[in-house]
Design a protein around this motif. Sequence first.
Motif, short mmCIF file in Angstrom:
data_model
loop_
_atom_site.label_atom_id
_atom_site.label_comp_id
_atom_site.label_asym_id
_atom_site.label_seq_id
_atom_site.Cartn_x
_atom_site.Cartn_y
_atom_site.Cartn_z
N MET A 14 0.81 -1.19 0.00
CA MET A 14 0.00 0.00 0.00
C MET A 14 0.85 1.26 0.00
O MET A 14 0.34 2.33 -0.22
CB MET A 14 -0.95 0.01 1.19
CG MET A 14 -2.03 -1.02 1.09
SD MET A 14 -3.35 -0.67 2.26
CE MET A 14 -4.23 -2.17 2.14
N SER A 15 2.12 1.12 0.26
CA SER A 15 2.98 2.30 0.30
C SER A 15 3.14 2.93 -1.07
O SER A 15 3.57 4.07 -1.18
CB SER A 15 4.34 1.95 0.90
OG SER A 15 4.97 0.97 0.08
N SER A 16 2.81 2.19 -2.14
CA SER A 16 2.94 2.75 -3.48
C SER A 16 1.75 3.64 -3.86
O SER A 16 1.77 4.27 -4.90
CB SER A 16 3.09 1.62 -4.50
OG SER A 16 1.92 0.83 -4.51
N ILE A 17 0.74 3.68 -3.01
CA ILE A 17 -0.42 4.52 -3.28
C ILE A 17 -0.05 5.97 -2.98
O ILE A 17 0.42 6.27 -1.89
CB ILE A 17 -1.63 4.08 -2.44
CG1 ILE A 17 -2.05 2.67 -2.84
CG2 ILE A 17 -2.78 5.07 -2.61
CD1 ILE A 17 -3.17 2.09 -1.98
N PRO A 18 -0.24 6.87 -3.94
CA PRO A 18 0.07 8.28 -3.69
C PRO A 18 -0.73 8.81 -2.51
O PRO A 18 -1.85 8.36 -2.25
CB PRO A 18 -0.36 8.99 -4.98
CG PRO A 18 -0.48 7.91 -6.00
CD PRO A 18 -0.80 6.65 -5.26
N ASP A 19 -0.15 9.77 -1.79
CA ASP A 19 -0.90 10.34 -0.68
C ASP A 19 -2.01 11.24 -1.21
O ASP A 19 -2.05 11.59 -2.39
CB ASP A 19 0.00 11.04 0.33
CG ASP A 19 0.63 12.33 -0.18
OD1 ASP A 19 0.10 12.95 -1.12
OD2 ASP A 19 1.66 12.73 0.39
N PHE A 20 -2.91 11.60 -0.31
CA PHE A 20 -4.08 12.38 -0.70
C PHE A 20 -3.69 13.68 -1.41
O PHE A 20 -4.27 14.03 -2.44
CB PHE A 20 -4.95 12.69 0.53
CG PHE A 20 -6.08 13.62 0.21
CD1 PHE A 20 -7.22 13.16 -0.42
CD2 PHE A 20 -5.99 14.97 0.51
CE1 PHE A 20 -8.25 14.02 -0.75
CE2 PHE A 20 -7.02 15.83 0.19
CZ PHE A 20 -8.15 15.36 -0.44
N GLY A 21 -2.71 14.40 -0.87
CA GLY A 21 -2.29 15.66 -1.46
C GLY A 21 -1.84 15.51 -2.91
O GLY A 21 -2.15 16.35 -3.75
N GLU A 22 -1.13 14.44 -3.20
CA GLU A 22 -0.69 14.19 -4.58
C GLU A 22 -1.88 13.93 -5.50
O GLU A 22 -1.94 14.43 -6.62
CB GLU A 22 0.25 12.99 -4.63
CG GLU A 22 1.59 13.20 -3.98
CD GLU A 22 2.41 11.92 -3.99
OE1 GLU A 22 2.84 11.51 -5.10
OE2 GLU A 22 2.59 11.33 -2.91
N LEU A 23 -2.81 13.11 -5.03
CA LEU A 23 -3.99 12.80 -5.84
C LEU A 23 -4.82 14.05 -6.09
O LEU A 23 -5.27 14.29 -7.21
CB LEU A 23 -4.83 11.72 -5.16
CG LEU A 23 -4.18 10.34 -5.09
CD1 LEU A 23 -4.95 9.42 -4.16
CD2 LEU A 23 -4.06 9.73 -6.48
N LEU A 24 -5.00 14.86 -5.07
CA LEU A 24 -5.77 16.09 -5.23
C LEU A 24 -5.05 17.06 -6.15
O LEU A 24 -5.67 17.69 -7.01
CB LEU A 24 -6.05 16.72 -3.87
CG LEU A 24 -6.99 17.92 -3.88
CD1 LEU A 24 -8.36 17.54 -4.44
CD2 LEU A 24 -7.13 18.48 -2.47
N ALA A 25 -3.74 17.16 -6.01
CA ALA A 25 -2.95 18.06 -6.87
C ALA A 25 -3.05 17.64 -8.34
O ALA A 25 -2.96 18.48 -9.23
CB ALA A 25 -1.50 18.09 -6.42
N GLY A 26 -3.25 16.35 -8.59
CA GLY A 26 -3.37 15.87 -9.96
C GLY A 26 -4.77 15.99 -10.53
O GLY A 26 -4.97 15.81 -11.73
N ALA A 27 -5.75 16.29 -9.69
CA ALA A 27 -7.13 16.40 -10.17
C ALA A 27 -7.27 17.64 -11.04
O ALA A 27 -6.71 18.69 -10.75
CB ALA A 27 -8.09 16.48 -8.99
N GLU A 28 -8.03 17.50 -12.10
CA GLU A 28 -8.24 18.62 -13.03
C GLU A 28 -9.67 19.15 -13.00
O GLU A 28 -9.89 20.32 -13.31
CB GLU A 28 -7.90 18.17 -14.45
CG GLU A 28 -6.43 17.81 -14.61
CD GLU A 28 -6.10 17.31 -16.00
OE1 GLU A 28 -7.01 17.25 -16.86
OE2 GLU A 28 -4.92 16.97 -16.21
#
Length: 171
Positions: A1-15
């Motif tokens: 599970m450590s390969s899952i991006p953290d929330f901030g990364e996922l949100l930063a990638g949202a368009e």
Amino acid sequence: MSSIPDFGELLAGAEKSAVHLEMRDAYFSNPRFEAWQRGDRVEWENRASWWRPFHQDIADSVARGVTVRRARVVSEPVTDYIRWEHYQTAANIEAGELVRWLPRRSAWDLLLPGSDFWIFDGELVRVHHFTGDGHWSGKELCGDPAVVEQHAAAFERVWERAVPHDEYEIK
């Protein structure tokens, strides 16, 4: 599970969008909740005292044009934890989130996933797992279009019925 991006990364990638469905009546205790239970209240006029990196991430995303929505399915009468969440939702609103509340009795005929989740741009779902007593136990990331669509449809059904934060009265 450590390969899952953290929330901030996922949100930063949202368009376009990030949606969050919460369905628990209590989560693990934390110092801010415990302080609220003791009677401490947020000094809303002192933004530096309560603004967190999470709020900044939300505000940055909203400034980029991402719509961030959160829906909470809650039992009534609400638990102390939900009463606290309702109180502190002012911070989410200030950051730019749209928040709605759905009493569980109004969701009885909806088929909902078994876990809380976030969906980013309608393409990726991040599922949150908790123990029975509300402690964090892990996360999963899924990009399977059928699974994402099921979760997105569940969120939209809740959103349509839910009450906007400023209209929801704690019971």
